[in-house]
Design an enzyme around this catalytic site. Structure first.
Site, PDB file in Angstrom:
ATOM      1  CB  CYS A   1      -0.946   0.119   1.193  1.00 37.83           C
ATOM      2  SG  CYS A   1      -2.142  -1.208   1.366  1.00 37.83           S
TER       3      CYS A   1
ATOM      4  CE1 TYR B   1      -1.683  -6.112   6.494  1.00 37.95           C
ATOM      5  CE2 TYR B   1      -0.068  -7.647   5.605  1.00 37.95           C
ATOM      6  CZ  TYR B   1      -1.302  -7.405   6.179  1.00 37.95           C
ATOM      7  OH  TYR B   1      -2.153  -8.449   6.428  1.00 37.95           O
TER       8      TYR B   1
ATOM      9  CG  ASN C   1       3.817  -1.351   2.538  1.00 38.90           C
ATOM     10  OD1 ASN C   1       3.854  -1.284   1.313  1.00 38.90           O
ATOM     11  ND2 ASN C   1       2.697  -1.222   3.217  1.00 38.90           N
TER      12      ASN C   1
ATOM     13  NE  ARG D   1       4.744  -0.468  -3.280  1.00 42.21           N
ATOM     14  CZ  ARG D   1       4.426  -0.450  -2.000  1.00 42.21           C
ATOM     15  NH1 ARG D   1       3.672   0.531  -1.516  1.00 42.21           N
ATOM     16  NH2 ARG D   1       4.816  -1.397  -1.174  1.00 42.21           N
TER      17      ARG D   1
END
Length: 329
Positions: free
Chosen positions: A2, A82, A175, A228
């Protein structure tokens, strides 16, 4: 997996947005949890009554509701993501503290917290118990990004007995590893810029770019959390500032599209596919939730109206999971 970002608009709106990257089919939808909603923690079976109404993204799991993000009527928005391999939960309940299973913590925040300062003061009373989501059968290794209408963004990471309340200067969260690692990693990308690089001479030859975009050539392209994080931080920082909430929603979608995972691209060793099941965007000022499902380009919008605030029952909003087309002929 995520990715989450927190952005502001020129007219001082603040939006928290996130992708939900998961392999287990969640079936989540926008929902409203009303004031005075009563729920029970599975950790110690204590009953709780929320004082605040909130909009969120989630689903009903037996007698309780599983919520992954949301915004409450006090203008506090939260997203849980997470943090595998880093979290430290407690083995036993503590009768002197507020005990929650990790996935329940967000329900308590959204239903009861009016400000980030209030949350910080109460953190020492929170005990996250190392117990699974009953209906799923596994323990969710979580951390949380929490924002307010003043433009403040913090992260809570349970990496020791005491929960860590961290100011988030970058306004991005992904994460594992922890937030501090990701922030330090940005120092590896000082060469990345929107501006085109100038030509370079090699002897009598002047090398010019094949096309535009050379300034971004150092951006990482994979889907690991560090990659990311870097992409989200760069695009969030460099994108043209939105004038208002509508443009802010579009900015958030365009930024998160750079980190959204299509089906089949990230596959676990078990064969399960992690993909971006949905994107949700919460505006702290208007207390509005925007939901975009993987299966559709359409956006479902739900706002915190007086009618909704006066409702006494949980309301789950339907989502059209089909593509939306505007016919031109």
């Amino acid at each position: 997996m995520c990715t989450s970002i927190f952005i502001a608009t020129k007219d001082n709106k603040h939006l928290l947005a996130r992708t939900m990257d998961f392999s287990y089919p969640l079936g989540a939808s926008p929902l409203y949890i009303p004031r005075n909603h009563t729920w029970s923690s599975d950790s110690d079976h204590k009953s709780w009554q929320n004082s605040l109404g909130f909009l969120g993204t989630g689903e009903q799991l037996e007698d309780n509701y599983f919520v992954s993000d949301g915004v409450n009527e006090a203008g506090i928005s939260v997203a849980e993501l997470y943090l595998p391999g880093e979290v430290v939960y407690q083995k036993e309940i503590d009768p002197a503290k507020l005990n929650f299973r990790p996935h329940e913590f967000i329900m308590w925040i959204l239903g009861n917290v009016h400000s980030l300062d209030e949350l910080k003061k109460q953190l020492e009373t929170i005990n996250l118990v190392n117990q699974p989501v009953p209906e799923l059968g596994f323990i969710t290794p979580l951390h949380w990004i929490i924002t307010d209408a003043n433009g403040r963004s913090v992260v809570i990471e349970p990496t020791e007995t005491t929960l860590h309340f961290k100011e988030n200067p970058v306004n991005v969260m992904t994460n594992t590893p922890t937030l501090e690692w990701h922030i330090q990693n940005l120092r590896n990308y000082l060469n990345v810029q929107p501006m085109q690089f100038a030509p370079v001479e090699f002897g009598d030859y002047e090398a010019q770019a094949f096309s535009q975009g050379t300034g971004t050539s150092g951006l990482p392209g994979g889907y690991t959390p560090p990659e990311r994080f870097v992409r989200a931080a760069f695009f969030k920082e460099k994108i043209d500032e939105a004038a208002n909430e509508d443009e802010g929603v579009m900015n958030a979608l365009n930024i998160l599209e750079t980190v959204s995972i299509p089906k089949g691209i990230v596959v676990k060793q078990t064969g399960e596919e992690d993909y971006s099941q949905f994107i949700s965007i919460m505006c702290n000022e208007s207390q509005t939730l925007y939901y975009k499902d993987y299966a559709s380009n359409g956006i479902t919008k739900v706002s915190m109206t007086e009618e909704l605030l006066n409702q006494t029952d949980v309301k789950i909003f339907s989502v059209d999971r089909t593509p939306v087309y505007k016919k031109a002929n």
